[in-house]
Write a protein that holds these residues in place. Structure first.
Motif, mmCIF file in Angstrom:
data_model
loop_
_atom_site.group_PDB
_atom_site.id
_atom_site.type_symbol
_atom_site.label_atom_id
_atom_site.label_comp_id
_atom_site.label_asym_id
_atom_site.label_seq_id
_atom_site.Cartn_x
_atom_site.Cartn_y
_atom_site.Cartn_z
ATOM 1 N N ALA A 178 -35.872 6.887 11.417
ATOM 2 C CA ALA A 178 -36.746 5.092 10.830
ATOM 3 C C ALA A 178 -36.037 4.383 12.144
ATOM 4 O O ALA A 178 -36.099 4.315 13.061
ATOM 5 N N ALA A 179 -34.561 4.703 12.390
ATOM 6 C CA ALA A 179 -33.568 4.056 13.234
ATOM 7 C C ALA A 179 -34.534 4.604 14.634
ATOM 8 O O ALA A 179 -34.478 3.542 15.890
ATOM 9 N N CYS A 180 -34.623 5.811 14.684
ATOM 10 C CA CYS A 180 -34.779 6.833 16.362
ATOM 11 C C CYS A 180 -36.307 5.669 16.880
ATOM 12 O O CYS A 180 -36.627 5.483 17.741
ATOM 13 N N GLY A 181 -36.958 5.459 15.340
ATOM 14 C CA GLY A 181 -38.019 5.434 15.863
ATOM 15 C C GLY A 181 -38.716 3.698 16.110
ATOM 16 O O GLY A 181 -39.088 3.308 16.977
ATOM 17 N N ASP A 182 -37.641 2.842 15.518
ATOM 18 C CA ASP A 182 -37.095 1.660 15.785
ATOM 19 C C ASP A 182 -37.135 0.784 17.575
ATOM 20 O O ASP A 182 -37.838 0.713 18.294
ATOM 21 N N LEU A 206 -36.020 -14.468 13.245
ATOM 22 C CA LEU A 206 -34.886 -14.066 12.529
ATOM 23 C C LEU A 206 -35.703 -14.174 11.446
ATOM 24 O O LEU A 206 -35.663 -13.969 10.683
ATOM 25 N N ASP A 207 -36.923 -13.855 12.041
ATOM 26 C CA ASP A 207 -38.493 -13.684 10.774
ATOM 27 C C ASP A 207 -38.302 -12.057 10.534
ATOM 28 O O ASP A 207 -38.966 -11.631 9.663
ATOM 29 N N ARG A 208 -37.077 -11.165 11.676
ATOM 30 C CA ARG A 208 -37.123 -9.769 11.402
ATOM 31 C C ARG A 208 -35.840 -9.469 11.318
ATOM 32 O O ARG A 208 -35.112 -8.381 10.957
ATOM 33 N N LEU A 209 -34.937 -10.680 10.319
ATOM 34 C CA LEU A 209 -33.151 -10.681 9.602
ATOM 35 C C LEU A 209 -33.914 -9.790 8.796
ATOM 36 O O LEU A 209 -32.195 -8.411 8.540
ATOM 37 N N ASP A 210 -34.407 -9.375 7.631
ATOM 38 C CA ASP A 210 -34.518 -8.827 6.420
ATOM 39 C C ASP A 210 -34.400 -7.390 7.242
ATOM 40 O O ASP A 210 -33.730 -6.830 6.594
ATOM 41 N N ASP A 211 -34.791 -6.972 8.207
ATOM 42 C CA ASP A 211 -35.606 -5.236 8.398
ATOM 43 C C ASP A 211 -34.462 -5.344 8.914
ATOM 44 O O ASP A 211 -33.979 -4.244 8.914
ATOM 45 N N LEU A 212 -33.464 -5.985 9.845
ATOM 46 C CA LEU A 212 -32.188 -5.491 10.423
ATOM 47 C C LEU A 212 -31.044 -5.323 9.536
ATOM 48 O O LEU A 212 -29.928 -4.646 9.439
ATOM 49 N N ILE A 213 -30.745 -6.317 8.212
ATOM 50 C CA ILE A 213 -30.253 -6.741 7.338
ATOM 51 C C ILE A 213 -29.883 -4.478 6.250
ATOM 52 O O ILE A 213 -29.305 -4.620 5.718
ATOM 53 N N ALA A 214 -31.674 -4.703 6.497
ATOM 54 C CA ALA A 214 -31.754 -2.819 4.924
ATOM 55 C C ALA A 214 -31.359 -2.090 6.375
ATOM 56 O O ALA A 214 -30.897 -1.340 6.009
ATOM 57 N N SER A 215 -31.631 -2.491 7.335
ATOM 58 C CA SER A 215 -31.259 -1.467 8.431
ATOM 59 C C SER A 215 -29.329 -1.192 8.231
ATOM 60 O O SER A 215 -28.738 0.040 8.079
ATOM 61 N N ARG A 244 -30.740 -11.693 18.035
ATOM 62 C CA ARG A 244 -29.278 -11.045 18.954
ATOM 63 C C ARG A 244 -28.356 -11.129 18.026
ATOM 64 O O ARG A 244 -27.454 -10.512 18.531
ATOM 65 N N VAL A 245 -28.159 -12.557 18.255
ATOM 66 C CA VAL A 245 -26.443 -12.140 17.763
ATOM 67 C C VAL A 245 -26.193 -11.961 16.172
ATOM 68 O O VAL A 245 -25.158 -11.382 16.246
ATOM 69 N N VAL A 246 -26.986 -11.852 15.403
ATOM 70 C CA VAL A 246 -26.169 -11.508 13.902
ATOM 71 C C VAL A 246 -26.651 -9.608 14.046
ATOM 72 O O VAL A 246 -25.607 -9.001 14.281
ATOM 73 N N GLN A 247 -27.753 -8.979 15.522
ATOM 74 C CA GLN A 247 -27.549 -7.920 15.582
ATOM 75 C C GLN A 247 -26.361 -7.885 16.237
ATOM 76 O O GLN A 247 -25.854 -6.510 15.335
ATOM 77 N N GLU A 248 -25.950 -8.245 17.053
ATOM 78 C CA GLU A 248 -24.608 -8.436 17.811
ATOM 79 C C GLU A 248 -22.847 -7.944 17.367
ATOM 80 O O GLU A 248 -22.755 -6.891 16.977
#
Length: 328
Positions: A178-182, A206-215, A244-248
């Protein structure tokens, strides 16, 4: 003589005036002043020698009028007609030459401004390309860093549990897939945006924050989110930068911090937002520097915001990002 009037306008003007005065001292039939002097006066004015043209014209008029008055010509005719007509013709020629010179200078200035505008547009285009390259580099760094961290952790889990717990290994491999697909989807979107500058594909926010947190949770990290204040829509560029700040920050935790949990705080106030990301890992020795932190600081600086990083006394690592707004 008139063949060199553009190269030596003042010399031609004086020579013409001298020849005309010499002519009038002879017994040849008299001629007017304006017509013989027209070309020399025009050239002098057109080359920017207006004072010389006016001075020579005035001198010729005075000398000619005085000489003819001494010869017995009617003074009323001289002053009322001959002087006025000659002066008007000479003034018109000088004015025409000066107008041509001014118009040429105006056109040259327009061309210079057009060249300067073209050069500035080229520089601005180059600056935009450079900013876009830096932005894409940051985005790819954040995206690939986070995804590779998730894949690495899941691969380790799958390797360790492949024999004893096949189901856990299977789930980890599914998460890797799934991570590779994303990441492939985001890379395709990035390439599409680079190939078509007018492409308006939505950027992560930030609307995609839930997906980031789930992964991130799937990678074994306990992530808690706390939102304070009523949510307000952020400008697209600020929304993407916040994501991007949360992701990094999460990528740094997964790669370096050896942490078990992360707390993410979002405090909305006015039209701004303050982000805090804190983990319980080993602190700045693992995540205090690098391109990720530099990239986050640059993102915030471009928006007029502030990024702070620190290692609290009770352990862990803290990232604070303040985005512009009325409350800050």
């Amino acid at each position: 003589m008139l063949l060199v009037r553009r190269r030596w306008p003042v010399g031609t003007l004086l020579a013409t005036a001298a020849v005309l005065l010499a002519y009038h001292t002879t017994s040849f039939p008299p001629v007017g002043l304006a017509v013989p002097m027209a070309a020399a006066l025009y050239s002098a004015a057109e080359r920017g020698r207006v004072r010389w043209a006016v001075g020579v014209s005035a001198g010729l008029l005075v000398v000619s009028t005085a000489a003819r008055a001494r010869e017995g010509d009617d003074l009323a005719y001289l002053l009322g007609y001959e002087f006025v007509v000659s002066a008007a013709l000479m003034a018109s020629v000088v004015a025409l030459g000066d107008a041509v010179r001014s118009r040429r200078r105006w056109r040259a200035e327009l061309r210079r401004q057009a060249r300067a505008a073209d050069l500035e547009r080229e520089r601005e285009a180059a600056r935009r390309v450079e900013r876009e390259r830096v932005r894409v580099a940051r985005d790819l760094h954040d995206l690939l860093g986070h995804t590779v961290s998730v894949i690495s952790l899941h691969a380790d889990v799958a390797r360790e549990s492949l024999v004893d717990d096949p189901e856990t290994a299977r789930r980890s491999l599914v998460a890797v897939r799934a991570a590779c697909g994303d990441v492939v989807r985001e890379l395709r979107a990035t390439v599409r945006a680079l190939r078509a500058p007018d492409d308006h594909s939505p950027v992560p926010g930030l609307d995609r924050l839930d997906d980031l947190i789930a992964s991130t949770r799937a990678a074994g990290l306990d992530v808690r989110v706390e939102v304070t204040g009523p949510r307000v829509p952020l400008p697209a560029v600020a929304d993407a930068a916040a994501y991007r700040v949360v992701q990094e920050s999460l990528s740094n935790v997964l790669r370096h911090a050896d942490a078990r949990s992360v707390h993410i705080g979002l405090r909305y106030a006015g039209d701004g937002v303050r982000l805090t990301i804190r983990d319980d890992g080993r602190g700045a020795s693992g995540t205090g520097s690098g391109w990720g932190i530099i990239g986050m600081r640059e993102r915030l600086a471009l928006l007029g915001g502030v990024l702070r990083t620190s290692s609290p006394a009770d352990g862990g690592f803290l990232v604070e990002a303040e985005f512009p707004g009325e409350a800050w």
